[in-house]
Scaffold this motif. Structure first.
Motif: not given
Length: 448
Positions: A369-395
């Motif tokens: 099984x592959x188990x990988x950690x993906x880094x993200x910026x620590x700041x709060x992110x948004x798209x077109x003024x809509x806040x990012x609430x959750x993000x799920x990476x996929x391998x």
């Protein structure tokens, strides 16, 4: 951006791909839309920002030399509308619908004649949220590079990138003729690299398992289908456990994966394997602070870690994982069987073209099984003024394997993306629940 040859590991990922095993990374991001979401305007914004990222205008083409090689070149007929699409989901449980369609979209290989990426805007009339699915071919980016590219769609990074572009300075060209000290240094480095490659090859042979009759739940004949599962783990709980156990937060998360797998197998009524499954844990070879995250080409190695699913005690599982990771780190990411990706730098392009399918079929001999950690910026992110609430990476899934686990931290939570062969693992939600239960058990052990 001028034409450039694919780096050796990029070329390997390009040739590893098959219809049943597409080699793209993914991320499913949920945003708070603040009412009925206008998917068309979000798609237009995504298209504008993606088109402004030079790397996303590049496609792969074959070259005459080196034989078997390939190169990145600008797509002269680039049309961003072929890469950004909008999908309206049925009303109801938006997260469930979005997760389901994301799994189906991950099944589909990227069109190889185009720049190898896609984005989908997922909306529903009754939902106050919208989602974006991003697919990037692994030849285009490793985890850190994927974040550097994909982050360009966010408000914070897009604005900073535009400002930074004005400050960018050209790098003066260097002579292609090496001086005498460079020649000596090059020869010394090559000897060291060859010696390291020989050591990795020997470790690889020792670690390979040639008797796979005891194939576990992690292995299955590929159906070409994909299912996506998600879990959310409180980061504070992970850090509390780490403070008591020592090691790193990643050690805790690997133990959570091991315990989740054990619980999942037991709930299935499946016997625990005689030998603990192995996880391949990718490690970036980019140097922090060197600006390498923006450099092209995959720069990966990996650690090979046994997941102690046969151990009945949660805390003992964590101790076992931490000790194994300590041994790996003491040896370094450029040594051992897990560093198989490093060997790509020592093979000619023609070997990648014809050897990649063979290597892909042999992945099951090395890890489960592959188990990988993906880094993200620590700041709060948004798209077109809509806040990012959750993000799920996929391998991506390796040949002969039915599960891959990716994790990322955002907003005080660890988001887990589980990608599985849909026919081999129809009960992926049970595994997600098992990971949640395992974290709770570790927290009780740490605070009780």
């Amino acid at each position: 951006m001028s034409t450039e040859l694919l780096a050796p590991l990029d070329l390997a990922f390009w040739h590893l791909e098959s219809t049943e095993h597409p080699m793209h990374l993914g991320a499913l991001a949920f945003f708070e839309g603040g009412g009925e979401c206008d998917g068309e305007s979000v798609a237009k914004l995504l298209a504008e920002r993606a088109a402004a990222i030079p790397r996303l205008r590049m496609r792969v083409r074959a070259v005459l030399l080196p034989i078997g090689g390939a190169a990145w070149s600008a797509a002269k007929d680039f049309d961003v509308r072929r890469h950004v699409r909008q999908i309206r989901l049925p009303d109801g449980d938006f997260a469930a619908h979005a997760t389901h369609i994301a799994g189906e979209l991950m099944e589909q290989p990227l069109e190889r004649g185009l720049p190898p990426w896609e984005m989908y805007v997922l909306t529903a009339a009754e939902s106050g949220t919208f989602a974006v699915l991003v697919k990037l071919h692994h030849a285009l980016a490793d985890g850190m590079r994927a974040v550097a590219i994909g982050a360009g769609i966010f408000d914070q990074i897009a604005g900073a990138g535009a400002a930074g572009a004005r400050r960018e300075r050209s790098v003066p060209p260097r002579s292609w003729l090496p001086g005498p000290h460079q020649v000596v240094g090059f020869a010394r480095d090559r000897l060291e690299e060859v010696g390291r490659a020989v050591g990795i090859g020997a470790s690889l042979m020792r670690a390979s398992r040639f008797d796979l009759r005891g194939a576990s739940a992690f292995a299955a004949g590929s159906s070409g289908t994909r299912r996506l599962g998600t879990a959310v783990l409180p980061l504070d709980d992970v850090l509390k456990i780490r403070r008591v156990a020592g090691g790193t937060a990643n050690d805790v998360l690997l133990a959570v994966v091991a315990g989740g797998l054990r619980r999942w197998m037991q709930e299935r009524g499946e016997p625990l394997p005689g030998a603990d499954p192995r996880a391949l844990v990718p490690v970036s070879r980019r140097r922090p602070g060197s600006g390498a995250a923006s450099a092209s080409g995959n720069r990966l190695s990996a650690y090979l870690v046994g997941l102690p699913v046969s151990e009945s005690d949660a805390w003992a599982r964590l101790t076992s994982v931490r000790r194994a990771m300590d041994r790996n780190k003491a040896e370094g990411p450029g040594r051992g069987a897990g560093a198989v990706a490093v060997l790509a730098d020592h093979l000619p392009p023609l070997a990648h073209r014809f050897g990649a399918p063979i290597a892909g079929n042999a992945a099951r001999m090395l890890f489960d099984v592959l188990v990988t950690s993906v880094p993200l910026p620590r700041s709060t992110l948004s798209l077109g003024g809509s806040p990012l609430r959750a993000i799920y990476p996929m391998a991506p899934l390796a040949r002969g394997q039915s599960l891959a686990v990716a994790l990322t931290t955002y907003g005080g939570q660890v988001h887990v993306g589980l990608v599985a062969d849909a026919k081999a693992v129809p009960d992926l939600d049970r595994l997600a629940g098992g990971m949640t239960d395992e974290l709770a058990a570790l927290l009780r052990a740490a605070t009780g």
